[in-house]
Design an enzyme around this catalytic site. Structure first.
Site, PDB file in Angstrom:
ATOM      1  N   ASP A  62      18.556  35.827 -65.558  1.00 40.17           N
ATOM      2  CA  ASP A  62      18.526  36.995 -66.328  1.00 40.17           C
ATOM      3  C   ASP A  62      19.956  37.238 -66.806  1.00 40.17           C
ATOM      4  OD1 ASP A  62      17.989  39.663 -67.431  1.00 40.17           O
ATOM      5  OD2 ASP A  62      16.910  40.161 -65.705  1.00 40.17           O
ATOM      6  N   HIS A  63      20.161  36.827 -67.803  1.00 38.42           N
ATOM      7  CA  HIS A  63      21.719  37.121 -68.329  1.00 38.42           C
ATOM      8  C   HIS A  63      21.683  37.969 -69.744  1.00 38.42           C
ATOM      9  CE1 HIS A  63      24.862  34.550 -66.100  1.00 38.42           C
ATOM     10  NE2 HIS A  63      23.558  34.579 -65.394  1.00 38.42           N
ATOM     11  N   SER A 106      23.069  41.918 -56.637  1.00 39.09           N
ATOM     12  CA  SER A 106      24.112  42.977 -57.056  1.00 39.09           C
ATOM     13  C   SER A 106      24.975  42.638 -58.264  1.00 39.09           C
ATOM     14  CB  SER A 106      25.166  42.874 -55.937  1.00 39.09           C
ATOM     15  OG  SER A 106      25.945  41.703 -55.710  1.00 39.09           O
ATOM     16  N   GLY A 107      24.600  41.438 -59.054  1.00 35.59           N
ATOM     17  CA  GLY A 107      24.796  41.364 -60.449  1.00 35.59           C
ATOM     18  C   GLY A 107      26.148  40.739 -60.628  1.00 35.59           C
ATOM     19  N   GLU A 108      26.711  40.373 -62.057  1.00 36.80           N
ATOM     20  CA  GLU A 108      27.835  40.015 -62.256  1.00 36.80           C
ATOM     21  C   GLU A 108      28.465  40.891 -63.562  1.00 36.80           C
ATOM     22  OE1 GLU A 108      25.023  37.750 -63.254  1.00 36.80           O
ATOM     23  OE2 GLU A 108      25.244  36.420 -61.419  1.00 36.80           O
ATOM     24  N   ASN A 162      27.340  40.205 -67.091  1.00 32.58           N
ATOM     25  CA  ASN A 162      26.159  40.597 -67.916  1.00 32.58           C
ATOM     26  C   ASN A 162      26.026  42.259 -67.819  1.00 32.58           C
ATOM     27  OD1 ASN A 162      24.850  37.853 -68.161  1.00 32.58           O
ATOM     28  ND2 ASN A 162      24.942  38.060 -65.925  1.00 32.58           N
ATOM     29  N   SER A 170      25.450  36.146 -50.509  1.00 33.48           N
ATOM     30  CA  SER A 170      26.817  35.450 -50.448  1.00 33.48           C
ATOM     31  C   SER A 170      27.712  35.632 -49.271  1.00 33.48           C
ATOM     32  CB  SER A 170      27.477  35.789 -51.676  1.00 33.48           C
ATOM     33  OG  SER A 170      28.034  36.817 -51.985  1.00 33.48           O
ATOM     34  N   GLY A 171      27.371  36.873 -48.464  1.00 35.09           N
ATOM     35  CA  GLY A 171      28.108  37.283 -47.454  1.00 35.09           C
ATOM     36  C   GLY A 171      27.263  38.020 -46.449  1.00 35.09           C
ATOM     37  N   THR A 186      22.926  30.269 -53.526  1.00 36.22           N
ATOM     38  CA  THR A 186      23.217  29.136 -54.362  1.00 36.22           C
ATOM     39  C   THR A 186      24.139  28.173 -53.776  1.00 36.22           C
ATOM     40  OG1 THR A 186      25.094  30.604 -55.192  1.00 36.22           O
ATOM     41  CG2 THR A 186      23.122  30.621 -56.455  1.00 36.22           C
ATOM     42  N   ARG A 225      39.859  26.519 -67.034  1.00 38.46           N
ATOM     43  CA  ARG A 225      40.401  25.357 -67.743  1.00 38.46           C
ATOM     44  C   ARG A 225      41.026  24.457 -67.217  1.00 38.46           C
ATOM     45  NH1 ARG A 225      43.591  29.696 -66.967  1.00 38.46           N
ATOM     46  NH2 ARG A 225      45.897  29.429 -66.640  1.00 38.46           N
TER      47      ARG A 225
END
Length: 321
Positions: free
Chosen positions: A37-38, A105-107, A110, A173-174, A191, A258
């Site tokens: 969901d992005h 909790s999202g990024e 987005n 994640s924690g 993930t 990079r």
């Protein structure tokens, strides 16, 4: 035996293609499907970011068997939790009970699009906890008025309420997110195949509940082509969640990744067409205790050959795990 799922990745294919892909995944015999969901792709080379909820409505009508799930929706910034509850209830009705609501909790990638800044991780977890409470209350059929530290709800009610309501999953994640998942969720999402996350989830109340992982893969008969494509579109994957949740747009991810080489990507993501390589990449999830693993085939234009290969070779091998 872990159930094997298919990922509709909104960042790498347009909406009509995503629906076509999940129809193909159902025909191929995948056990379930998930959708990202992005609002933004991770990198510009991915090139897409259609609305997940519109795609889910179409997918619910185009398929008949395969379960659907958000992996994951952030119900705190870009969406108000009352609207997430309505969207989830509607998809559950359209799919006739095949939908699960995965939350996280999202990024910043987005959520930045609506302005207002990006809260600290502790505040984001507070917001998620309050949001889940609102969604659960509406799933109970209540007429809800709520004035909390982060959200206001005025006389809200879901008039089209499915039975059963969608199970709720929370991404972890924690330790703090594991506590939220253990206390509030019906299943856990991660993930990375980290057994300590599942142990914490169990400790906070999640014992016996489903646990769903996700793994990027890049099938191609030409392994070098697969590595090049994975590097072009997925080199951000190894940055780690503390970085991935904070960067604001695709240009930031391009800069941060990079120095990631093709060799780095080839070590982290199974590439090529050697079935055993893919099986061994899934094995850590199974060994850690995950009950379900969703695969992400990298490259929007490379789904059909992957699905054909998965039908005859990959899925039978994975089911022997």
């Amino acid at each position: 035996m872990a159930r094997i799922g298919y990922t509709m990745m909104t960042e790498q294919a347009g909406p009509r293609d995503l629906v076509s892909h999940v129809v193909g995944a159902e025909q191929a015999g995948f056990d379930f499907s998930v959708i990202s969901d992005h609002y933004f792709p991770w990198l510009a080379s991915q090139g897409h970011s259609s609305n997940a909820w519109a795609v889910l409505g179409a997918a619910a009508q185009a398929t008949s068997r395969i379960p659907l799930m958000t992996y994951v929706t952030c119900p705190t910034v870009r969406y108000h939790p009352a609207l997430v509850a309505q969207q989830a209830a509607t998809v559950q009705l359209l799919s006739q009970g095949r939908f699960r609501l995965g939350l996280g909790s999202g990024e910043n990638l987005n959520e930045h699009v609506v302005g207002g800044g990006w809260p600290s991780v502790a505040v984001r977890h507070e917001m998620l906890e309050e949001a889940v409470g609102i969604i659960r209350a509406l799933f109970e059929g209540r007429t809800l008025t709520h004035h909390g530290p982060h959200y206001d709800v005025e006389h809200a009610r879901l008039w089209d309420l499915p039975d059963p309501v969608p199970p709720v999953g929370i991404a972890v994640s924690g330790d703090q997110s594991c506590r939220l998942a253990g206390e509030l969720a019906d299943l856990v999402i991660a993930t990375e195949p980290r057994q300590e996350l599942l142990a914490a989830f169990d400790r906070y109340g999640g014992a016996g509940k489903p646990r769903i992982g996700q793994l990027p893969v890049c099938y191609d008969p030409d392994r070098n082509a697969a590595i090049a494509r994975a590097h072009d579109q997925f080199r951000w994957f190894g940055l780690g969640w503390p970085v991935n949740s904070e960067l604001p747009h695709d240009l930031a991810f391009a800069s941060a990744s990079r120095f990631v080489t093709r060799d780095d990507v080839a070590r982290a993501i199974p590439c090529g067409s050697e079935v055993e390589t893919f099986v061994e990449a899934v094995r850590p999830f199974v060994d850690a205790g995950f009950t379900e693993v969703a695969l992400v085939q990298i490259g929007g234009g490379h789904q059909e050959p992957f699905l054909k290969w998965a039908t005859g070779e990959l899925l039978p091998a994975l089911r022997e795990l």
